[in-house]
Design a protein around this motif. Sequence first.
Motif, PDB file in Angstrom:
ATOM      1  N   LYS A 163     -46.153 -17.587  -5.977  1.00  0.00           N
ATOM      2  CA  LYS A 163     -47.218 -17.513  -6.972  1.00  0.00           C
ATOM      3  C   LYS A 163     -48.541 -17.654  -6.242  1.00  0.00           C
ATOM      4  CE  LYS A 163     -48.868 -19.556 -11.273  1.00  0.00           C
ATOM      5  NZ  LYS A 163     -48.631 -20.559 -12.313  1.00  0.00           N
TER       6      LYS A 163
ATOM      7  N   CYS B 287     -50.061  -8.043  -1.194  1.00  0.00           N
ATOM      8  CA  CYS B 287     -49.274  -9.209  -1.593  1.00  0.00           C
ATOM      9  C   CYS B 287     -48.769  -9.938  -0.345  1.00  0.00           C
ATOM     10  CB  CYS B 287     -48.083  -8.774  -2.449  1.00  0.00           C
ATOM     11  SG  CYS B 287     -48.533  -8.211  -4.101  1.00  0.00           S
TER      12      CYS B 287
ATOM     13  N   ASN C 128     -42.375  -7.292   0.469  1.00  0.00           N
ATOM     14  CA  ASN C 128     -41.323  -7.517  -0.516  1.00  0.00           C
ATOM     15  C   ASN C 128     -40.431  -6.290  -0.646  1.00  0.00           C
ATOM     16  OD1 ASN C 128     -39.742  -8.599  -2.513  1.00  0.00           O
ATOM     17  ND2 ASN C 128     -41.449  -9.213  -3.805  1.00  0.00           N
TER      18      ASN C 128
ATOM     19  N   LEU D 104     -41.176  -4.856  -7.646  1.00  0.00           N
ATOM     20  CA  LEU D 104     -41.665  -5.645  -8.775  1.00  0.00           C
ATOM     21  C   LEU D 104     -42.391  -4.796  -9.809  1.00  0.00           C
ATOM     22  CD1 LEU D 104     -43.160  -8.734  -6.893  1.00  0.00           C
ATOM     23  CD2 LEU D 104     -40.981  -8.598  -8.089  1.00  0.00           C
TER      24      LEU D 104
ATOM     25  N   TRP E 178     -47.329  -7.411 -10.168  1.00  0.00           N
ATOM     26  CA  TRP E 178     -47.270  -8.835  -9.840  1.00  0.00           C
ATOM     27  C   TRP E 178     -47.591  -9.628 -11.102  1.00  0.00           C
ATOM     28  CZ3 TRP E 178     -45.970 -11.294  -5.330  1.00  0.00           C
ATOM     29  CH2 TRP E 178     -46.260 -12.649  -5.243  1.00  0.00           C
ATOM     30  N   ASP E 179     -46.751 -10.588 -11.448  1.00  0.00           N
ATOM     31  CA  ASP E 179     -46.985 -11.464 -12.595  1.00  0.00           C
ATOM     32  C   ASP E 179     -47.880 -12.609 -12.136  1.00  0.00           C
ATOM     33  OD1 ASP E 179     -46.949 -13.124 -14.791  1.00  0.00           O
ATOM     34  OD2 ASP E 179     -44.814 -13.599 -14.646  1.00  0.00           O
TER      35      ASP E 179
ATOM     36  N   ASN F  58     -42.996 -14.942  -8.677  1.00  0.00           N
ATOM     37  CA  ASN F  58     -42.475 -13.611  -8.396  1.00  0.00           C
ATOM     38  C   ASN F  58     -41.413 -13.715  -7.312  1.00  0.00           C
ATOM     39  OD1 ASN F  58     -44.547 -11.492  -9.737  1.00  0.00           O
ATOM     40  ND2 ASN F  58     -45.602 -13.354  -9.122  1.00  0.00           N
ATOM     41  N   ARG F  59     -40.288 -13.026  -7.549  1.00  0.00           N
ATOM     42  CA  ARG F  59     -39.203 -13.039  -6.548  1.00  0.00           C
ATOM     43  C   ARG F  59     -39.635 -12.251  -5.322  1.00  0.00           C
ATOM     44  NH1 ARG F  59     -34.432 -14.296  -6.779  1.00  0.00           N
ATOM     45  NH2 ARG F  59     -33.561 -12.438  -5.841  1.00  0.00           N
TER      46      ARG F  59
END
Length: 143
Positions: A6, A30, A51, A55, A58-59, A64-65
């Motif tokens: 996060k 990110c 990543n 996704l 991005w939340d 976020n995983r």
Amino acid sequence: VTAMLKIVDSNGNPKACDPAETDPSSNKVCPAVGLKGFDCPDSSAFDRSFNEIDLGTWDANGFNRFQGTLTIKKTTPECSRAYIMVGRDLRTDWDLIIDDVEITFMEDTSAPSDAPSASPTFPPTISPTNKPTAFPTVSNVIE
């Protein structure tokens, strides 16, 4: 490397990045993970992974995983030290909250042989034995 990530600013306000951005110099990139070796026989003891989970977006308000794969090169064990960096390339005015970090070593395996090995690979025990078995052999496990 897997984790839940996060992003917040210095006041704790949630921030979003662009998961599709892979330019480390971008203000929208990110967090990534990196592996860096120091005092190595060559200068190639570095790897970065963004990543690998798509996704979409991005939340900013939640975790976020993250999943990334780092390659340990043949010369990396010859370095005097090495670090795994979680949150690499994050903007300097943002903070990263990290949870559930898991680092798993996956060894490269060679291709399977053309023919299966003979079964059983060890001669069976003749029953009964003259002393008890310390750890009994289990041939079928029913869950």
